[in-house]
Design a protein around this motif. Structure first.
Motif, PDB file in Angstrom:
ATOM      1  N   TYR A   9       0.847  -1.192   0.000  1.00 24.92           N
ATOM      2  CA  TYR A   9       0.000   0.000   0.000  1.00 24.92           C
ATOM      3  C   TYR A   9       0.884   1.245   0.000  1.00 24.92           C
ATOM      4  O   TYR A   9       1.983   1.227   0.551  1.00 24.92           O
ATOM      5  CB  TYR A   9      -0.921  -0.002   1.231  1.00 24.92           C
ATOM      6  CG  TYR A   9      -1.806  -1.218   1.268  1.00 24.92           C
ATOM      7  CD1 TYR A   9      -2.997  -1.255   0.560  1.00 24.92           C
ATOM      8  CD2 TYR A   9      -1.430  -2.359   1.975  1.00 24.92           C
ATOM      9  CE1 TYR A   9      -3.806  -2.392   0.567  1.00 24.92           C
ATOM     10  CE2 TYR A   9      -2.216  -3.495   1.975  1.00 24.92           C
ATOM     11  CZ  TYR A   9      -3.404  -3.505   1.271  1.00 24.92           C
ATOM     12  OH  TYR A   9      -4.193  -4.633   1.268  1.00 24.92           O
ATOM     13  N   THR A  11       0.386   4.020   1.592  1.00 22.34           N
ATOM     14  CA  THR A  11       0.496   4.693   2.892  1.00 22.34           C
ATOM     15  C   THR A  11       0.411   3.692   4.044  1.00 22.34           C
ATOM     16  O   THR A  11      -0.258   2.653   3.945  1.00 22.34           O
ATOM     17  CB  THR A  11      -0.620   5.736   3.093  1.00 22.34           C
ATOM     18  OG1 THR A  11      -1.882   5.065   3.186  1.00 22.34           O
ATOM     19  CG2 THR A  11      -0.651   6.760   1.959  1.00 22.34           C
ATOM     20  N   GLU A  13      -1.099   4.394   6.746  1.00 19.35           N
ATOM     21  CA  GLU A  13      -2.459   4.504   7.270  1.00 19.35           C
ATOM     22  C   GLU A  13      -3.378   3.467   6.615  1.00 19.35           C
ATOM     23  O   GLU A  13      -4.225   2.864   7.272  1.00 19.35           O
ATOM     24  CB  GLU A  13      -3.016   5.917   7.063  1.00 19.35           C
ATOM     25  CG  GLU A  13      -2.348   6.972   7.911  1.00 19.35           C
ATOM     26  CD  GLU A  13      -0.941   7.367   7.428  1.00 19.35           C
ATOM     27  OE1 GLU A  13      -0.617   7.174   6.226  1.00 19.35           O
ATOM     28  OE2 GLU A  13      -0.153   7.844   8.259  1.00 19.35           O
ATOM     29  N   THR A  14      -3.215   3.256   5.295  1.00 16.42           N
ATOM     30  CA  THR A  14      -4.024   2.255   4.608  1.00 16.42           C
ATOM     31  C   THR A  14      -3.688   0.860   5.118  1.00 16.42           C
ATOM     32  O   THR A  14      -4.585   0.054   5.398  1.00 16.42           O
ATOM     33  CB  THR A  14      -3.817   2.334   3.086  1.00 16.42           C
ATOM     34  OG1 THR A  14      -4.164   3.644   2.638  1.00 16.42           O
ATOM     35  CG2 THR A  14      -4.671   1.302   2.353  1.00 16.42           C
ATOM     36  N   SER A  17      -5.222   0.310   8.457  1.00 21.39           N
ATOM     37  CA  SER A  17      -6.659   0.080   8.330  1.00 21.39           C
ATOM     38  C   SER A  17      -6.940  -1.366   7.903  1.00 21.39           C
ATOM     39  O   SER A  17      -7.871  -2.007   8.414  1.00 21.39           O
ATOM     40  CB  SER A  17      -7.252   1.055   7.311  1.00 21.39           C
ATOM     41  OG  SER A  17      -8.597   0.743   7.056  1.00 21.39           O
ATOM     42  N   ALA A 146      -8.974  -2.413  -0.070  1.00 22.18           N
ATOM     43  CA  ALA A 146      -8.261  -1.208   0.361  1.00 22.18           C
ATOM     44  C   ALA A 146      -7.394  -0.634  -0.761  1.00 22.18           C
ATOM     45  O   ALA A 146      -6.576   0.251  -0.525  1.00 22.18           O
ATOM     46  CB  ALA A 146      -7.395  -1.520   1.578  1.00 22.18           C
ATOM     47  N   THR A 147      -7.577  -1.124  -1.975  1.00 20.38           N
ATOM     48  CA  THR A 147      -6.859  -0.657  -3.160  1.00 20.38           C
ATOM     49  C   THR A 147      -5.350  -0.707  -2.988  1.00 20.38           C
ATOM     50  O   THR A 147      -4.675   0.316  -2.851  1.00 20.38           O
ATOM     51  CB  THR A 147      -7.308   0.774  -3.571  1.00 20.38           C
ATOM     52  OG1 THR A 147      -8.727   0.855  -3.511  1.00 20.38           O
ATOM     53  CG2 THR A 147      -6.835   1.095  -4.976  1.00 20.38           C
TER      54      THR A 147
END
Length: 178
Positions: A9, A11, A13-14, A17, A146-147
């Motif tokens: 990912y 970030t 943060e992603t 999550s 979450a891409t």
């Protein structure tokens, strides 16, 4: 048979999550790992967390076990879980191959391991999950929802800039100043 599922990912943060969603779906904290940059990682505090052990997780979840780790060729990262324990052992000289070796020993093929290591080096984050076949669909759905970074596109970007493989002897990546 247990399979390791990994996604990168852009970030931290992603990635964080995704870890929370996986735990909320019932995936055991002991089966999840995260390695990445959270923006607060610095060379000065990376050594504090170099002794990350396998004792992360528990009732508070995987993220409660986050620690700092300095990985050769990458620099300081936040890390937790079984993969972080393996990477910490590699940093301490207990395992061969550094972060790429940590991924490959978990069943990730070498080319994918090189890609994930380079992604972390360039500021991204990786979530890795040990999955039993009956849980794979749920795990993949959460991780893909979450891409994650498209590996083919990102590797093409890396290669167009001269990258051919992860080099743990390289200095930590610094993005170009724009």
């Amino acid at each position: 048979m247990t399979r390791t599922i990994t996604r990168s990912y852009d970030t931290y943060e992603t990635a964080r999550s995704v870890v929370t969603q996986l735990e909320d779906a019932g995936v055991a904290s002991s089966d999840i790992s995260v390695i990445g940059r959270d923006g607060a990682s610095t060379e000065s505090n990376a050594a504090e967390g170099a002794g990350i052990g396998a004792g992360v997780g528990g009732a508070a979840g995987l993220l409660a076990g986050l620690g700092m780790l300095a990985i050769p060729g990458i620099g300081p990262v936040v890390a937790a879980g079984w993969l972080a324990s393996t990477a910490a052992g590699a940093v301490a000289g207990a395992a061969a191959g550094g972060i790429v070796g940590s991924f490959t020993s978990a069943g990730v093929d070498k080319a994918e391991a090189e890609y994930h290591a380079e992604t972390v080096r360039r500021g991204g984050s990786v979530v890795a999950v040990r999955a039993e076949p009956e849980h794979e669909a749920t795990i993949v759905s959460i991780m893909d929802g979450a891409t994650p970074i498209d590996r083919t596109t990102r590797e093409a970007e890396y290669r167009s800039a001269g990258w051919s493989r992860f080099d743990e002897t390289a200095t930590p990546y610094r993005p170009p100043v724009v």
